[in-house]
Design a protein around this motif. Sequence first.
Motif, mmCIF file in Angstrom:
data_model
loop_
_atom_site.group_PDB
_atom_site.id
_atom_site.type_symbol
_atom_site.label_atom_id
_atom_site.label_comp_id
_atom_site.label_asym_id
_atom_site.label_seq_id
_atom_site.Cartn_x
_atom_site.Cartn_y
_atom_site.Cartn_z
ATOM 1 N N LEU A 100 61.412 6.702 60.623
ATOM 2 C CA LEU A 100 60.868 7.930 60.065
ATOM 3 C C LEU A 100 59.391 7.814 59.747
ATOM 4 C CD1 LEU A 100 63.659 8.758 57.440
ATOM 5 C CD2 LEU A 100 63.337 9.858 59.659
ATOM 6 N N ASP A 101 58.979 6.615 59.289
ATOM 7 C CA ASP A 101 57.635 6.453 58.744
ATOM 8 C C ASP A 101 57.291 4.972 58.702
ATOM 9 O OD1 ASP A 101 55.225 7.048 57.555
ATOM 10 O OD2 ASP A 101 56.057 7.609 55.600
ATOM 11 N N VAL A 102 56.037 4.682 58.400
ATOM 12 C CA VAL A 102 55.577 3.315 58.158
ATOM 13 C C VAL A 102 55.715 3.028 56.666
ATOM 14 C CG1 VAL A 102 53.542 1.805 58.189
ATOM 15 C CG2 VAL A 102 54.017 3.298 60.130
ATOM 16 N N LEU A 103 56.094 1.804 56.319
ATOM 17 C CA LEU A 103 56.208 1.449 54.900
ATOM 18 C C LEU A 103 54.836 1.349 54.257
ATOM 19 C CD1 LEU A 103 57.843 0.535 52.418
ATOM 20 C CD2 LEU A 103 57.676 -1.809 53.307
ATOM 21 N N ASP A 104 53.989 0.462 54.768
ATOM 22 C CA ASP A 104 52.647 0.259 54.206
ATOM 23 C C ASP A 104 51.631 0.907 55.134
ATOM 24 O OD1 ASP A 104 50.302 -0.575 53.085
ATOM 25 O OD2 ASP A 104 50.628 -2.708 53.374
ATOM 26 N N GLU A 105 51.187 2.088 54.766
ATOM 27 C CA GLU A 105 50.278 2.846 55.643
ATOM 28 C C GLU A 105 48.898 2.203 55.743
ATOM 29 O OE1 GLU A 105 50.352 6.799 54.146
ATOM 30 O OE2 GLU A 105 52.512 7.055 54.504
ATOM 31 N N LYS A 106 48.518 1.369 54.777
ATOM 32 C CA LYS A 106 47.207 0.698 54.831
ATOM 33 C C LYS A 106 47.151 -0.333 55.955
ATOM 34 C CE LYS A 106 47.485 -0.664 50.601
ATOM 35 N NZ LYS A 106 47.173 -1.347 49.314
ATOM 36 N N THR A 107 48.259 -1.007 56.206
ATOM 37 C CA THR A 107 48.272 -2.076 57.208
ATOM 38 C C THR A 107 49.124 -1.748 58.422
ATOM 39 O OG1 THR A 107 50.167 -3.183 56.185
ATOM 40 C CG2 THR A 107 47.969 -3.815 55.413
ATOM 41 N N GLY A 108 50.106 -0.880 58.268
ATOM 42 C CA GLY A 108 51.042 -0.590 59.347
ATOM 43 C C GLY A 108 52.268 -1.482 59.327
ATOM 44 N N ILE A 109 52.392 -2.321 58.313
ATOM 45 C CA ILE A 109 53.539 -3.224 58.226
ATOM 46 C C ILE A 109 54.751 -2.485 57.664
ATOM 47 C CG2 ILE A 109 54.464 -5.220 56.957
ATOM 48 C CD1 ILE A 109 51.776 -6.564 57.295
ATOM 49 N N GLY A 110 55.910 -2.745 58.259
ATOM 50 C CA GLY A 110 57.169 -2.211 57.764
ATOM 51 C C GLY A 110 57.481 -0.825 58.279
ATOM 52 N N ARG A 111 58.751 -0.462 58.184
ATOM 53 C CA ARG A 111 59.215 0.842 58.637
ATOM 54 C C ARG A 111 60.155 1.448 57.595
ATOM 55 N NH1 ARG A 111 55.623 -0.462 61.418
ATOM 56 N NH2 ARG A 111 55.576 -0.736 63.694
ATOM 57 N N ILE A 112 60.120 2.766 57.487
ATOM 58 C CA ILE A 112 61.108 3.518 56.728
ATOM 59 C C ILE A 112 62.012 4.182 57.759
ATOM 60 C CG2 ILE A 112 61.519 5.438 55.158
ATOM 61 C CD1 ILE A 112 60.254 3.130 53.745
ATOM 62 N N GLN A 142 74.108 2.217 46.598
ATOM 63 C CA GLN A 142 74.573 3.602 46.760
ATOM 64 C C GLN A 142 75.838 3.642 47.616
ATOM 65 O OE1 GLN A 142 73.160 6.015 45.227
ATOM 66 N NE2 GLN A 142 71.102 5.341 44.733
ATOM 67 N N LYS A 143 76.692 4.638 47.368
ATOM 68 C CA LYS A 143 77.900 4.778 48.184
ATOM 69 C C LYS A 143 77.542 5.085 49.631
ATOM 70 C CE LYS A 143 81.084 6.171 44.520
ATOM 71 N NZ LYS A 143 82.004 7.237 44.028
ATOM 72 N N ILE A 144 76.593 6.005 49.814
ATOM 73 C CA ILE A 144 76.133 6.364 51.161
ATOM 74 C C ILE A 144 74.652 6.028 51.273
ATOM 75 C CG2 ILE A 144 75.833 8.207 52.847
ATOM 76 C CD1 ILE A 144 78.740 7.511 52.331
ATOM 77 N N ILE A 145 74.306 5.303 52.325
ATOM 78 C CA ILE A 145 72.918 4.912 52.569
ATOM 79 C C ILE A 145 72.334 5.870 53.602
ATOM 80 C CG2 ILE A 145 71.392 3.093 53.429
ATOM 81 C CD1 ILE A 145 73.637 1.103 52.703
ATOM 82 N N LYS A 146 71.199 6.476 53.273
ATOM 83 C CA LYS A 146 70.547 7.392 54.207
ATOM 84 C C LYS A 146 69.142 6.950 54.607
ATOM 85 C CE LYS A 146 73.101 11.499 52.718
ATOM 86 N NZ LYS A 146 73.001 12.900 52.225
ATOM 87 N N LYS A 147 68.526 6.100 53.795
ATOM 88 C CA LYS A 147 67.158 5.681 54.093
ATOM 89 C C LYS A 147 67.013 4.185 53.811
ATOM 90 C CE LYS A 147 63.811 8.611 53.231
ATOM 91 N NZ LYS A 147 62.720 9.382 52.561
ATOM 92 N N ILE A 148 66.461 3.456 54.779
ATOM 93 C CA ILE A 148 66.344 2.001 54.676
ATOM 94 C C ILE A 148 64.913 1.586 54.989
ATOM 95 C CG2 ILE A 148 67.102 -0.223 55.620
ATOM 96 C CD1 ILE A 148 69.791 1.028 56.209
ATOM 97 N N ALA A 149 64.331 0.760 54.127
ATOM 98 C CA ALA A 149 63.026 0.145 54.404
ATOM 99 C C ALA A 149 63.253 -1.196 55.091
ATOM 100 C CB ALA A 149 62.254 -0.047 53.101
ATOM 101 N N VAL A 150 62.429 -1.483 56.097
ATOM 102 C CA VAL A 150 62.607 -2.690 56.918
ATOM 103 C C VAL A 150 61.267 -3.399 57.082
ATOM 104 C CG1 VAL A 150 63.263 -3.557 59.207
ATOM 105 C CG2 VAL A 150 64.503 -1.624 58.212
ATOM 106 N N VAL A 151 61.258 -4.704 56.809
ATOM 107 C CA VAL A 151 60.117 -5.561 57.128
ATOM 108 C C VAL A 151 60.673 -6.863 57.672
ATOM 109 C CG1 VAL A 151 58.128 -6.851 56.245
ATOM 110 C CG2 VAL A 151 58.627 -4.572 55.346
ATOM 111 N N SER A 152 60.242 -7.271 58.841
ATOM 112 C CA SER A 152 60.708 -8.548 59.374
ATOM 113 C C SER A 152 59.984 -9.692 58.669
ATOM 114 C CB SER A 152 60.461 -8.616 60.884
ATOM 115 O OG SER A 152 59.089 -8.539 61.189
ATOM 116 N N GLY A 153 60.751 -10.716 58.294
ATOM 117 C CA GLY A 153 60.140 -11.927 57.754
ATOM 118 C C GLY A 153 59.984 -11.950 56.246
ATOM 119 N N PHE A 154 58.756 -11.745 55.781
ATOM 120 C CA PHE A 154 58.337 -12.123 54.429
ATOM 121 C C PHE A 154 58.441 -11.025 53.379
ATOM 122 C CE2 PHE A 154 54.993 -9.663 56.115
ATOM 123 C CZ PHE A 154 54.224 -9.194 55.058
ATOM 124 N N GLY A 155 58.944 -9.865 53.718
ATOM 125 C CA GLY A 155 58.722 -8.670 52.911
ATOM 126 C C GLY A 155 59.197 -8.694 51.480
#
Length: 234
Positions: A100-112, A142-155
């Motif tokens: 849906l989006d980038v997690l850290d918009e300053k660097t581009g690291i991570g995804r929403i 949460q019982k139902i998960i609808k949004k997940i933040a993802v960072v590979s590695g060190f996040g």
Amino acid sequence: MLASELFNAINKIAPPYLALKTDRIGYLGPGNPEEMEIDKVQVRMDILPWEDPSNSDLVVCHHPPLFEPDFPVYVVHSNWDIVNGGANDALVESLNLWVLDVLDEKTGIGRICSTVTTIEKFIRIISRAIPTDHIKIVGKQQKIIKKIAVVSGFGLNNLEYINLAYKKGADVYISGDLTHQSAILAEKLGLCVIDATHHATEIPGLIKLCDFISKLGVKAEFVDEEVPWKTIKI
């Protein structure tokens, strides 16, 4: 293929200008890439002091080595994490999520990312998608998960990223390197965080990079050296 030609091809899919300013990327080691013929490449997460990659012409390494290598090494690190289609997106794809989006918009690291699942089903997806035999889980589930933040590695050792995941409405934040402090912060925020290990969450991106190099006509082998420690049961 000349090493310089391979580097140019990698730079097209993971431009060096995307890398964090403090990151050490690019060519390390002896020789002139303009004159170096490359036939066989090892793709690795790390260069470990006791390993000898002499049966290959080049090591493409994700983490910058902590010592000067005496063999040809090309480092592709935060630029591969950040770029569209790189390491973070490879992890997202392996987990069957939609960006849906980038997690850290300053660097581009991570995804929403979006999904509709339960924590139990998501844990089963993790177990099938990446090579880990354990996870750590902290915080409200949460019982139902609808949004997940993802960072590979060190996040999960980055408190700012935990706050960002919370502010962007994530139900779950998955990465590696959970610390005592980050666990406490997640509990305070009521954010569920999953530590699927630094090592395992990096694997999809390394496999994808290895596949890319293979398609260039170079023999590329992904070498999974696993974690650099042993766990002793007492």
